[in-house]
Scaffold this motif. Sequence first.
Motif, PDB file in Angstrom:
ATOM      1  N   GLY A  79       0.861   3.636   2.079  1.00 39.13           N
ATOM      2  CA  GLY A  79       1.597   3.947   3.531  1.00 39.13           C
ATOM      3  C   GLY A  79       2.701   2.978   3.753  1.00 39.13           C
ATOM      4  O   GLY A  79       3.811   3.170   4.265  1.00 39.13           O
ATOM      5  N   GLN A  80       2.729   1.720   3.487  1.00 38.63           N
ATOM      6  CA  GLN A  80       3.583   0.576   3.556  1.00 38.63           C
ATOM      7  C   GLN A  80       4.658   0.891   2.705  1.00 38.63           C
ATOM      8  O   GLN A  80       5.894   1.034   3.051  1.00 38.63           O
TER       9      GLN A  80
ATOM     10  N   SER B  37       0.909  -1.283   0.043  1.00 35.00           N
ATOM     11  CA  SER B  37      -0.012  -0.001   0.114  1.00 35.00           C
ATOM     12  C   SER B  37       0.871   1.202  -0.049  1.00 35.00           C
ATOM     13  O   SER B  37       1.970   1.258   0.226  1.00 35.00           O
TER      14      SER B  37
ATOM     15  N   THR C 109       3.765  12.719   3.993  1.00 35.69           N
ATOM     16  CA  THR C 109       2.736  12.200   3.992  1.00 35.69           C
ATOM     17  C   THR C 109       1.645  12.720   2.959  1.00 35.69           C
ATOM     18  O   THR C 109       0.402  12.707   3.188  1.00 35.69           O
TER      19      THR C 109
ATOM     20  N   LEU D 193      -0.625  10.203   0.949  1.00 30.26           N
ATOM     21  CA  LEU D 193      -1.078   9.372   1.885  1.00 30.26           C
ATOM     22  C   LEU D 193      -2.505   9.668   2.431  1.00 30.26           C
ATOM     23  O   LEU D 193      -2.567  11.011   2.763  1.00 30.26           O
TER      24      LEU D 193
ATOM     25  N   ARG E  34      -5.007   7.705   7.733  1.00 27.90           N
ATOM     26  CA  ARG E  34      -4.464   6.661   8.583  1.00 27.90           C
ATOM     27  C   ARG E  34      -3.189   6.219   8.324  1.00 27.90           C
ATOM     28  O   ARG E  34      -2.225   6.179   9.126  1.00 27.90           O
ATOM     29  N   SER E  35      -2.875   6.129   6.981  1.00 25.89           N
ATOM     30  CA  SER E  35      -1.315   5.704   6.447  1.00 25.89           C
ATOM     31  C   SER E  35      -0.300   6.744   6.869  1.00 25.89           C
ATOM     32  O   SER E  35       0.762   6.630   7.291  1.00 25.89           O
TER      33      SER E  35
ATOM     34  N   SER F  84       0.356   6.429  10.708  1.00 30.43           N
ATOM     35  CA  SER F  84       1.411   5.375  10.658  1.00 30.43           C
ATOM     36  C   SER F  84       2.918   5.754  10.347  1.00 30.43           C
ATOM     37  O   SER F  84       3.804   5.764  11.193  1.00 30.43           O
TER      38      SER F  84
ATOM     39  N   ARG G 194       6.649   3.858   4.536  1.00 28.89           N
ATOM     40  CA  ARG G 194       7.299   3.376   5.574  1.00 28.89           C
ATOM     41  C   ARG G 194       8.694   2.796   5.204  1.00 28.89           C
ATOM     42  O   ARG G 194       9.644   2.606   5.831  1.00 28.89           O
TER      43      ARG G 194
END
Length: 265
Positions: free
Chosen positions: A162-163, A160, A186, A189, A192-193, A196, A166
Amino acid sequence: MTPVQQTYPAVPAAPAGVPAARGRALTKVYGRGDTRVTALDAVDVEFRRGEFTAIMGPSGSGKSTLMHCMAGLDSLTSGQAWIGDAELSALDDTGLTRLRRDRVGFVFQAFNLLPTLTALENITLPMDIAGRAPDRAWLDEVVDAVGLRPRLGHRPTELSGGQQQRVACARALAGRPEVVFADEPTGNLDSRSGGSVLSFLRSSVREMGQTVVMVTHDPVAAAYADRVLFLADGRIVDEMTSPTAERVLDRMKAFDSAGRVVEVG
């Protein structure tokens, strides 16, 4: 025939007590005559070790220019910038490349992952290019902190947004840089992502002693930082410690539509 990979020694870290990054009289001018724009106007700034700093300001205030000049991604018109004890303008192209590789981490709004590599290969890519083996214990700590160990064998298209971001954050930290510069990390994104990713950057400061400098336009993102610097017209006009989203939003209301300060809170 497999090419021989050239290995360059790592740039030594700065002595304890030296700020992670600092600038004196930072000035950046674009154009000439009628097109002349002063993006940075004699800015003095310091980023202490183990601190999370957010940089905010209206569009065109100079916040991204400040970060790019401090990170050695753009040259100054005048003034001096240091990463640790290394003064950037004193370095030749090779020295500047080595310093960015060994002592600076970068996270950008675009994830900048190579699609043919796995998550783990993307994380270790800068060290692989430099011909340096990663510190396995530190790498394991970063991988666990980013929370993607089960996904390390996946390519970016299998992750995703967000992943992917990260993974980009883990890549920035894997080489144990003196400072991580994050430019709107961000921005692409969902909330929520983004939360994170911001939590990971926050924990990297609190639990790993990392230094993070983040450019953002989002008061919620800025609230993850230890302090916020506000820019307007190429100058630092205010500083806030222990920020909250509400306080940051109120402070941003002090700028008019042209980015000028109309009040000081």
